[in-house]
Design an enzyme around this catalytic site. Structure first.
Site, PDB file in Angstrom:
ATOM      1  N   GLY A   1      42.324  40.384  39.728  1.00 57.57           N
ATOM      2  CA  GLY A   1      42.097  40.327  41.156  1.00 57.57           C
ATOM      3  C   GLY A   1      43.243  39.610  41.858  1.00 57.57           C
ATOM      4  O   GLY A   1      44.230  39.195  41.246  1.00 57.57           O
TER       5      GLY A   1
ATOM      6  N   GLY B   1      44.989  36.519  43.770  1.00 54.84           N
ATOM      7  CA  GLY B   1      44.870  35.068  43.840  1.00 54.84           C
ATOM      8  C   GLY B   1      45.677  34.343  42.791  1.00 54.84           C
ATOM      9  O   GLY B   1      46.218  34.938  41.852  1.00 54.84           O
TER      10      GLY B   1
ATOM     11  N   GLU C   1      43.183  47.606  40.049  1.00 56.31           N
ATOM     12  CA  GLU C   1      43.383  48.077  41.422  1.00 56.31           C
ATOM     13  C   GLU C   1      44.734  47.617  41.952  1.00 56.31           C
ATOM     14  O   GLU C   1      45.329  48.278  42.785  1.00 56.31           O
ATOM     15  CB  GLU C   1      42.248  47.612  42.323  1.00 56.31           C
ATOM     16  CG  GLU C   1      42.151  46.116  42.527  1.00 56.31           C
ATOM     17  CD  GLU C   1      40.902  45.736  43.304  1.00 56.31           C
ATOM     18  OE1 GLU C   1      39.906  46.478  43.226  1.00 56.31           O
ATOM     19  OE2 GLU C   1      40.919  44.705  43.979  1.00 56.31           O
TER      20      GLU C   1
ATOM     21  N   GLY D   1      37.102  45.386  45.254  1.00 60.67           N
ATOM     22  CA  GLY D   1      36.915  46.118  44.007  1.00 60.67           C
ATOM     23  C   GLY D   1      36.242  45.314  42.914  1.00 60.67           C
ATOM     24  O   GLY D   1      36.155  45.780  41.778  1.00 60.67           O
TER      25      GLY D   1
END
Length: 432
Positions: free
Chosen positions: A216, A218, A239, A337
């Site tokens: 993800g 971050g 993603e 996502g």
């Protein structure tokens, strides 16, 4: 003028002229993340005095607060976010803009099924190849579906956009072309401290050789990559990915050789990073950009053996419910996502869904592990899909655990300053 310019001469115009197609009451959708067509957006903002009630729809945005979200523009524009980022949060939380909860994988369907009809789509693409196809560059998530279903398509052709393989758009599908080069947004590496590094170490211990990764957005997901240098034959189906992946490719750690689907290839739907990343993906045949309803389809994700989903959270309650969207009713981000990949990883043979975050927030004054999610908070990921929760204090494996066992495991990895309070609250809730 080259052949493609000659053939499409009638479509060439300035941004100011092109944006005259927008009418009051229209819905205008933007190409997002590092692909935002800033020249076109600026031209739309310039028309504010002439427009009323134009709905602007997009997802994650980089940079500073957007002009169309400022109070002085609220009669002209109303923003509708499918995922929120710093430039737009204030407007949403002051009720001058809106948030629409949705799975990232479902957005193309919003366009195709006319649930959100697109009047004008603004995008940024590369110059065309010899066949007249432009690459979507750094964001292929849903622009193809938008192009196919918008009333009018306006494209900024920008030679600074990296050419990526996968999703493309033909010049025949574009109504107005603005050929103007501008800098592409870059996402600098996040600043991380010892807490983030310890969390990353804990996460890295869960990742096996031959795993396929989803990371993800971050600092923690990026930092995890720096602790994987001793791993072998990792793959990427995500993603998005950023600069850290390039470093592991150079070190021979990421090879994609063991991937069950698309062996040897990186699969992603958008990219954000620095020039290092953009140079790596430019005309790289091993990087394939797919639409989000493919990359984020849990049935596709689940076909990868050893699929590992690494995401963050704002809060996790003692039963394992994840909040990644808001502080109570104050919106912060969105579903994105996360659920797509968590569910996909849970279907994978040897798959793992991991949530990693610091144990405390607000400069150490609030626990991220809570007895109950605050009123107004949405549950982003349900407790049945969460495998591991990781903080700097350790790893809680929730698979097959009762509510009592979950509560005890999560208290053990909470910040020490909050453990006793959590135990008392857990007892009051009859969890332990």
């Amino acid at each position: 003028m080259s052949d493609w310019r000659e053939k499409h001469r009638s479509k060439f115009t300035t941004a100011a002229e092109a944006l005259k197609v927008v009418k009051s009451g229209d819905r205008v959708v933007f190409h997002v993340t590092a692909s935002e067509p800033h020249i076109l957006v600026s031209a739309l903002i310039d028309r504010a005095p002439e427009l009323e009630n134009v709905e602007i729809v997009h997802m994650y945005q980089l940079g500073e607060e957007r002009a169309y979200c400022k109070p002085e523009y609220q009669k002209s524009f109303r923003f509708n976010g499918l995922f929120l980022s710093p430039p737009v949060r204030k407007a949403v939380n002051e009720c001058r803009a809106d948030y629409t909860p949705c799975l990232y994988s479902e957005i193309p369907r919003l366009w195709r099924d006319k649930i959100l009809h697109i009047n004008v789509f603004l995008m940024q693409v590369t110059p065309p190849d010899e066949e007249g196809y432009c690459s979507f560059g750094l964001s292929a998530d849903w622009p193809k579906a938008a192009v196919e279903n918008a009333d009018i398509v306006v494209a900024q052709i920008n030679k600074n956009v990296p050419y990526t393989f996968g999703e493309r758009v033909h010049l025949d599908e574009i109504d107005y072309i603005v050929e103007q080069d501008s800098p592409v947004f870059m996402l600098p590496p996040p600043k991380v401290g010892e807490i983030e590094r310890q969390i990353a170490r804990n996460v890295a211990g869960l990742i096996e050789d031959g795993s396929t990764l989803q990371m993800g957005i971050g600092g923690i997901p990026d930092t995890v990559l720096t602790f994987l240098t001793d791993k072998k034959d990792l793959g990427v189906h995500s993603e998005m990915f950023s600069d850290g992946v390039v470093t592991l490719v150079e070190a021979g750690v990421i090879t994609n050789k063991k991937k069950t689907l698309h062996p040897g290839k990186f699969i992603a739907t958008f990219l954000m990073g620095t020039q290092k990343l953009y140079d790596f993906v430019h005309r790289n045949p091993d990087v394939i950009m797919k639409p989000v309803d493919y990359t984020n389809d849990p049935c596709i994700i689940g076909q990868h053996d050893k699929m590992v989903s690494i995401n963050s959270a704002l809060q996790v309650d003692l039963t394992g419910q994840v909040n990644a969207e808001s502080f109570g009713s104050a919106m912060f981000s969105g579903i994105g996502g996360q659920v797509d990949f968590v569910y996909g990883a849970s279907r994978s043979k040897g798959g793992k869904s991991i949530f990693a975050f610091s144990s405390a927030a607000a400069k150490g004054t609030a626990s991220r592990i809570v007895s109950q999610l605050p009123a107004g908070t949405g549950v982003t990921t349900s407790r049945g899909l969460v495998h591991y929760v990781v903080t700097e204090y350790g790893v809680a494996d929730l698979r097959g655990k009762t509510l009592r066992q979950r509560a005890l495991a999560l208290i053990d990895i909470a910040h020490p300053d909050f453990r006793e309070t959590l135990r008392k609250e857990a007892k009051a809730l009859n969890l332990i």
